[in-house]
Enzyme design. Structure first.
Site, PDB file in Angstrom:
ATOM      1  N   HIS A 188     -11.739   1.575   2.727  1.00 35.16           N
ATOM      2  CA  HIS A 188     -11.275   2.208   1.551  1.00 35.16           C
ATOM      3  C   HIS A 188     -12.290   2.610   0.238  1.00 35.16           C
ATOM      4  O   HIS A 188     -11.625   2.599  -1.043  1.00 35.16           O
ATOM      5  CB  HIS A 188     -10.117   1.552   0.928  1.00 35.16           C
ATOM      6  CG  HIS A 188      -8.612   1.628   1.898  1.00 35.16           C
ATOM      7  ND1 HIS A 188      -7.597   1.384   1.362  1.00 35.16           N
ATOM      8  CD2 HIS A 188      -8.827   2.211   2.975  1.00 35.16           C
ATOM      9  CE1 HIS A 188      -6.806   1.707   2.360  1.00 35.16           C
ATOM     10  NE2 HIS A 188      -7.276   1.981   3.404  1.00 35.16           N
ATOM     11  N   ASP A 228      -9.600  -3.099   1.252  1.00 37.14           N
ATOM     12  CA  ASP A 228      -9.759  -2.658   2.711  1.00 37.14           C
ATOM     13  C   ASP A 228     -11.076  -2.024   2.830  1.00 37.14           C
ATOM     14  O   ASP A 228     -11.411  -1.186   1.983  1.00 37.14           O
ATOM     15  CB  ASP A 228      -8.585  -1.578   3.083  1.00 37.14           C
ATOM     16  CG  ASP A 228      -8.581  -0.978   4.521  1.00 37.14           C
ATOM     17  OD1 ASP A 228      -9.669  -0.784   4.830  1.00 37.14           O
ATOM     18  OD2 ASP A 228      -7.452  -0.984   4.929  1.00 37.14           O
ATOM     19  N   ASP A 242     -12.006   7.032   6.306  1.00 42.84           N
ATOM     20  CA  ASP A 242     -11.275   5.815   6.581  1.00 42.84           C
ATOM     21  C   ASP A 242     -10.588   5.769   7.992  1.00 42.84           C
ATOM     22  O   ASP A 242      -9.498   6.185   8.187  1.00 42.84           O
ATOM     23  CB  ASP A 242     -10.204   5.520   5.589  1.00 42.84           C
ATOM     24  CG  ASP A 242      -9.390   4.507   5.597  1.00 42.84           C
ATOM     25  OD1 ASP A 242      -9.643   3.381   6.299  1.00 42.84           O
ATOM     26  OD2 ASP A 242      -8.098   4.622   5.322  1.00 42.84           O
ATOM     27  N   ASP A 298      -7.173  -4.322   9.797  1.00 44.52           N
ATOM     28  CA  ASP A 298      -6.436  -3.100   9.822  1.00 44.52           C
ATOM     29  C   ASP A 298      -7.163  -2.096  10.619  1.00 44.52           C
ATOM     30  O   ASP A 298      -8.185  -1.416   9.882  1.00 44.52           O
ATOM     31  CB  ASP A 298      -6.393  -2.743   8.305  1.00 44.52           C
ATOM     32  CG  ASP A 298      -5.462  -1.517   8.043  1.00 44.52           C
ATOM     33  OD1 ASP A 298      -4.880  -1.095   9.205  1.00 44.52           O
ATOM     34  OD2 ASP A 298      -5.323  -1.000   7.065  1.00 44.52           O
ATOM     35  N   GLU A 304      -2.784  -3.056  -2.691  1.00 43.88           N
ATOM     36  CA  GLU A 304      -4.061  -2.426  -1.754  1.00 43.88           C
ATOM     37  C   GLU A 304      -4.477  -1.069  -2.401  1.00 43.88           C
ATOM     38  O   GLU A 304      -3.656  -0.088  -2.407  1.00 43.88           O
ATOM     39  CB  GLU A 304      -3.696  -2.375  -0.411  1.00 43.88           C
ATOM     40  CG  GLU A 304      -4.945  -1.667   0.403  1.00 43.88           C
ATOM     41  CD  GLU A 304      -4.426  -1.715   1.794  1.00 43.88           C
ATOM     42  OE1 GLU A 304      -3.568  -2.163   2.087  1.00 43.88           O
ATOM     43  OE2 GLU A 304      -5.396  -1.140   2.697  1.00 43.88           O
ATOM     44  N   ASP A 322     -10.368   3.565  10.530  1.00 47.43           N
ATOM     45  CA  ASP A 322      -9.857   2.505  11.432  1.00 47.43           C
ATOM     46  C   ASP A 322     -10.185   2.307  12.643  1.00 47.43           C
ATOM     47  O   ASP A 322      -9.305   1.846  13.444  1.00 47.43           O
ATOM     48  CB  ASP A 322      -8.251   2.647  10.938  1.00 47.43           C
ATOM     49  CG  ASP A 322      -7.734   2.559   9.585  1.00 47.43           C
ATOM     50  OD1 ASP A 322      -7.920   1.438   8.996  1.00 47.43           O
ATOM     51  OD2 ASP A 322      -7.370   3.751   8.918  1.00 47.43           O
ATOM     52  N   TRP A 369       0.889  -1.234  -0.006  1.00 39.03           N
ATOM     53  CA  TRP A 369       0.007   0.054  -0.207  1.00 39.03           C
ATOM     54  C   TRP A 369       0.965   1.035  -0.082  1.00 39.03           C
ATOM     55  O   TRP A 369       1.751   1.344   0.720  1.00 39.03           O
ATOM     56  CB  TRP A 369      -0.985   0.053   1.095  1.00 39.03           C
ATOM     57  CG  TRP A 369      -1.703   1.336   1.160  1.00 39.03           C
ATOM     58  CD1 TRP A 369      -2.378   1.509   0.586  1.00 39.03           C
ATOM     59  CD2 TRP A 369      -1.423   2.485   1.936  1.00 39.03           C
ATOM     60  NE1 TRP A 369      -2.963   2.983   0.706  1.00 39.03           N
ATOM     61  CE2 TRP A 369      -2.401   3.636   1.618  1.00 39.03           C
ATOM     62  CE3 TRP A 369      -0.396   2.786   3.113  1.00 39.03           C
ATOM     63  CZ2 TRP A 369      -2.197   4.854   2.210  1.00 39.03           C
ATOM     64  CZ3 TRP A 369      -0.309   4.165   3.574  1.00 39.03           C
ATOM     65  CH2 TRP A 369      -1.039   4.894   3.239  1.00 39.03           C
ATOM     66  N   HIS A 427      -8.438  -6.250   4.112  1.00 37.82           N
ATOM     67  CA  HIS A 427      -8.109  -5.493   5.475  1.00 37.82           C
ATOM     68  C   HIS A 427      -9.382  -5.147   5.929  1.00 37.82           C
ATOM     69  O   HIS A 427     -10.354  -4.288   5.501  1.00 37.82           O
ATOM     70  CB  HIS A 427      -7.447  -4.258   5.015  1.00 37.82           C
ATOM     71  CG  HIS A 427      -5.893  -4.529   4.994  1.00 37.82           C
ATOM     72  ND1 HIS A 427      -5.124  -3.440   4.774  1.00 37.82           N
ATOM     73  CD2 HIS A 427      -5.178  -5.693   5.253  1.00 37.82           C
ATOM     74  CE1 HIS A 427      -3.610  -3.722   4.846  1.00 37.82           C
ATOM     75  NE2 HIS A 427      -4.027  -5.143   5.019  1.00 37.82           N
ATOM     76  N   LYS A 449      -7.120   2.595  -2.638  1.00 37.75           N
ATOM     77  CA  LYS A 449      -7.684   3.320  -1.559  1.00 37.75           C
ATOM     78  C   LYS A 449      -8.499   4.692  -2.231  1.00 37.75           C
ATOM     79  O   LYS A 449      -7.984   4.994  -3.402  1.00 37.75           O
ATOM     80  CB  LYS A 449      -6.393   4.023  -0.787  1.00 37.75           C
ATOM     81  CG  LYS A 449      -6.907   4.883   0.370  1.00 37.75           C
ATOM     82  CD  LYS A 449      -5.942   4.905   1.600  1.00 37.75           C
ATOM     83  CE  LYS A 449      -6.375   5.873   2.520  1.00 37.75           C
ATOM     84  NZ  LYS A 449      -5.398   5.801   3.680  1.00 37.75           N
TER      85      LYS A 449
HETATM   86  C1  RNT Z   1      -3.664   2.815   4.682  1.00 34.86           C
HETATM   87  C2  RNT Z   1      -4.008   1.335   4.560  1.00 34.86           C
HETATM   88  C3  RNT Z   1      -2.762   0.538   5.005  1.00 34.86           C
HETATM   89  C4  RNT Z   1      -2.510   0.639   6.291  1.00 34.86           C
HETATM   90  C5  RNT Z   1      -1.447  -0.240   6.931  1.00 34.86           C
HETATM   91  C6  RNT Z   1      -0.929   0.147   8.442  1.00 34.86           C
HETATM   92  O1  RNT Z   1      -4.925   3.524   4.601  1.00 34.86           O
HETATM   93  O2  RNT Z   1      -5.149   0.539   4.879  1.00 34.86           O
HETATM   94  O3  RNT Z   1      -3.059  -0.990   4.971  1.00 34.86           O
HETATM   95  O4  RNT Z   1      -3.445   0.855   7.081  1.00 34.86           O
HETATM   96  O5  RNT Z   1      -0.607  -0.740   6.092  1.00 34.86           O
HETATM   97 ZN    ZN Z   2      -5.367  -1.164   4.730  1.00 35.93          ZN
END
Ligand code: RNT
Ligand code: ZN
Length: 422
Positions: free
Chosen positions: A265, A262, A297, A329, A229, A299, A188, A289, A231
């Protein structure tokens, strides 16, 4: 009656209830036991890492907010915290490590890393019977400050990050070989721009070139699985993200890499659960993720939401469990970090259990015969089946606390260990 006895008794009643619907709960438990979730190391220290020149999250556009005391400061502390978390989660899982968690005696830059810098992690995984997954770290580094890494127009910067990607593939392969299970090595990058760019094409063409250079060496899929990955946006890349969904979907299909989806994302009303069967029609394997975005986003720690359940249902209904790698994640610095791992991972496992307990064949018959009334009625009725009794039984059988009792153990660990950290 002992706690275990009563859990077993309640389970037997639940088992009968599921059997009435043609569901074998023993089989569901057996299938659940085989699913490994990849626990992300970065929840334990707010995505800090242990590099000598650690600069925190600068230049990455991702952010852990909160100041809960007790975060891990060394690899040993992080491993101890993971040990504690894993002791409270049923099943055998995996570790998802980031390159910034290297244990280097003398400073090694990101393009100088080798498997030797991860020996402590690999030995720990081996001792605990865990597989490992890996991530190259393209952020929190002076050479990421311009906002462009693999897509940089500055060839020295771009080459540096290509080298980082290459060493990370070798590290991943070494992990896979030593642990006898393929290491999903995920890429990523934070590349993008805050404001409207004129050139959207150049960075994407350079990213493709960099990925091609990174993936040029063929590595045995028994050891390494490459993943990319996408986003939608990040802090500082609101207007343009080089590695968008379309970009990486195209790249993964054309180059037979894994695609990492993810759950944070995408646009807030877009759901990854609906994307699984779409992308799996064209890809052999994917990585997830699993995260929880709140308005963006963000998390947040994963909870047992409708979307988490839908995600698990899609994996189970589609027969995709062997082809979907489940990684987590999230990183919340405002609550106890060990508890965050335990809550998020237990929720992921619960969602999978609920999906495995679904009377899918019955629902399919209704759907195929066009009886959507019965389908909706049943989908709503099964929401109140005694899944909790099966979950408790599974936890007890796996020797981890069945109910909320795990929190007491986290609190004890907090009192004795994490709260004593500066
Ligand atoms: C960032 C991505 C990525 C990170 C990690 C720490 O937006 O989601 O995967 O969260 O690699
Ligand atoms: Zn991620």
């Amino acid at each position: 009656m002992s706690n275990l006895k009563s859990i077993e008794k309640v389970y037997q009643l639940a088992r009968e209830r599921y059997a009435q619907l043609g569901v074998d709960s023993d089989k569901a438990i057996e299938a659940l036991r085989k699913i490994a979730i990849s626990l992300h190391c970065w929840q334990g220290d707010d995505v800090g890492g242990f590099e000598k020149s650690a600069e925190g999250l600068s230049g990455g556009g991702i952010m852990a907010t909160g100041a809960y005391p007790g975060k891990a400061r060394t690899a040993d502390e992080l491993r101890a915290d993971l040990d504690k978390a894993m002791s409270l989660i049923p099943g055998r899982h995996r570790l998802n490590l980031h390159a910034m968690y290297a244990e280097t005696k003398v400073r090694a830059d990101r393009n100088e890393l080798g498997a030797e810098h991860f020996a402590g992690w690999i030995d720990w995984a081996k001792a605990n019977g865990l597989g490992m997954d890996f991530n190259a770290t393209f952020f929190a580094h002076p050479k990421a400050e311009s906002g462009f890494t693999l897509s940089s127009a500055d060839d020295r910067i771009r080459k540096f990050w290509v080298e980082h990607g290459i060493v990370c593939r070798h590290i991943g392969a070494a992990m896979g070989k030593q642990l006898r299970t393929p290491c999903v090595t995920n890429i990523w990058i934070p590349d993008g721009s805050k404001d409207i760019p004129v050139d959207r094409k150049g960075p994407r063409e350079r990213l493709k070139k960099s990925l091609d250079e990174m993936f040029a060496e063929k590595i045995d899929r028994r050891y390494l699985l490459d993943s990319v990955e996408s986003k939608l946006f990040g802090i500082g890349s609101e207007s343009y993200v080089v590695g968008s969904h379309e970009f990486y979907l195209g790249y993964a299909i054309a180059n037979k890499t894994l695609l990492c989806l993810d759950t944070g994302h995408f646009h807030p009303t877009e759901v990854v659960s609906d994307k699984i069967s779409a992308v799996m029609t064209f890809l052999d394997e994917i990585l997830l993720h699993v995260s929880r975005g709140v308005r963006w986003d963000s998390d947040h720690v994963v909870i047992l939401s409708d979307e988490l359940k839908a995600l698990a249902e899609e994996m189970v209904r589609g027969g995709y469990l062997d082809r979907v790698h489940i990684g987590l994640d999230f990183f919340d610095a405002s609550i106890n970090r060990v508890a965050a791992w335990v809550i998020g991972t237990r929720c992921m496992i619960k969602a999978l259990l609920i999906a495995l307990l679904e009377p899918t064949p019955k629902l399919r018959v209704m759907e195929e015969s066009g009886d959507f009334t019965s389908r909706l009625a049943m989908l709503e009725e099964i929401k109140t089946l005694p899944f909790g009794a099966v979950w408790d039984y599974y936890c007890a059988k796996q020797d981890v606390p069945a109910g909320g009792g795990w929190l007491k153990e986290v609190r004890q660990y907090e009192a004795k260990v994490t709260s004593l950290r500066e």
